[in-house]
Design a protein around this motif. Sequence first.
Motif, PDB file in Angstrom:
ATOM      1  N   MET A 105       9.428 -78.835 -65.463  1.00 15.40           N
ATOM      2  CA  MET A 105       8.148 -79.346 -64.854  1.00 15.40           C
ATOM      3  C   MET A 105       7.371 -79.959 -65.978  1.00 15.40           C
ATOM      4  O   MET A 105       6.469 -80.987 -65.513  1.00 15.40           O
ATOM      5  N   HIS A 109       5.890 -83.502 -64.257  1.00 14.62           N
ATOM      6  CA  HIS A 109       4.298 -83.603 -63.777  1.00 14.62           C
ATOM      7  C   HIS A 109       3.927 -85.193 -64.506  1.00 14.62           C
ATOM      8  O   HIS A 109       3.287 -86.050 -63.498  1.00 14.62           O
ATOM      9  N   ASN A 112       5.395 -87.872 -62.208  1.00  8.99           N
ATOM     10  CA  ASN A 112       4.655 -88.081 -60.820  1.00  8.99           C
ATOM     11  C   ASN A 112       3.605 -89.051 -61.020  1.00  8.99           C
ATOM     12  O   ASN A 112       3.071 -89.776 -60.023  1.00  8.99           O
ATOM     13  N   GLU A 113       2.871 -88.858 -62.298  1.00  8.06           N
ATOM     14  CA  GLU A 113       1.814 -89.718 -62.648  1.00  8.06           C
ATOM     15  C   GLU A 113       2.022 -91.114 -63.198  1.00  8.06           C
ATOM     16  O   GLU A 113       1.167 -91.759 -63.488  1.00  8.06           O
TER      17      GLU A 113
END
Length: 321
Positions: A105, A109, A112-113
């Motif tokens: 993760m 994360h 995803n950004e």
Amino acid sequence: MIYHHLFAVTLAFFFDLLIGDPPNWPHPVKWIGTLISKLDHAFNSGTHKKRNGLFMLVIVLTLVLLATGLTVYFAYLIHPLAGILWEAVVISTTIAQKGLKQAGMDVCHPLNEQAFPEARLKLSYIVGRDTADLDESEIVRGTVETVAENTSDGVTAPLFWAAIGGAPLAMMYRAINTCDSMVGYKNDKYGQFGWASAKLDDIVNWIPSRLTGFLMLLSSKSSYHSLGARWKILFNDAKKHPSPNSGWCEAGVAAILGVQLGGRNMYKGVVSDRARMGVPLVPLEAIHIQKTITIMHRTSFIFLLMLWLGGLTLGITFSWL
């Protein structure tokens, strides 16, 4: 005694899942790594490196088994419950389900950004390949491959050995795995010295890796391949991996997700072209990291249930004899 081990394994499973390895807590693997480094410095020289590497491995495993076995023995002398709890604590240090999820993760994360530099940096913490120039799909591939491979190395294999021999065998497994990760390289420095560590690591992972690959397919549905097709991919592609064991988990994940793993990696500027596993029905995206983590959790839980089933079967069988 087998039920003591199974209770300890179950507690360890949930200890790790909930607590993991807090960075400031003492950790046996760090101590083992320090010991290996000192022995590497002392013995990795001269004309008998293969013999010296075997000697190093024997020293590490002897000390680990003695230290773990004695602490477990004295804990059981105090009370069976104390023994089970101590074994659970020790076994929990050999598994890394929460750590694997966090590592995955930590890459997912920023992806995803669209923060690719940060994602590349986080990936570099968990892989040996060069990450500076990787695009999104290659960042995802590296993360998925790492979580998939370590579903066995980091979770189910230590659980397997713990169910057989409690904390001593779980810690022995982790010591072998640590030796392999530190000296089991095929290069000028470690090709001979790390030979014994690499071979023994292959042996102790042979059964757990295959069981894990099988359970991945049995416990996870796929929108892309029938169960029969997934089995075909698993058996055809697992053997393509340069490791005799790692391919079983990577091929299993590839078959479930409908993606392709393997390919061109760079290690300190040197190209390594790995065999492809799986059929690329969909492109690799950040969501596949989360899906791989889900596969890891589901497979690990089913593996724990399988250990209980095997233990209960053995207990009933021996009670009849």
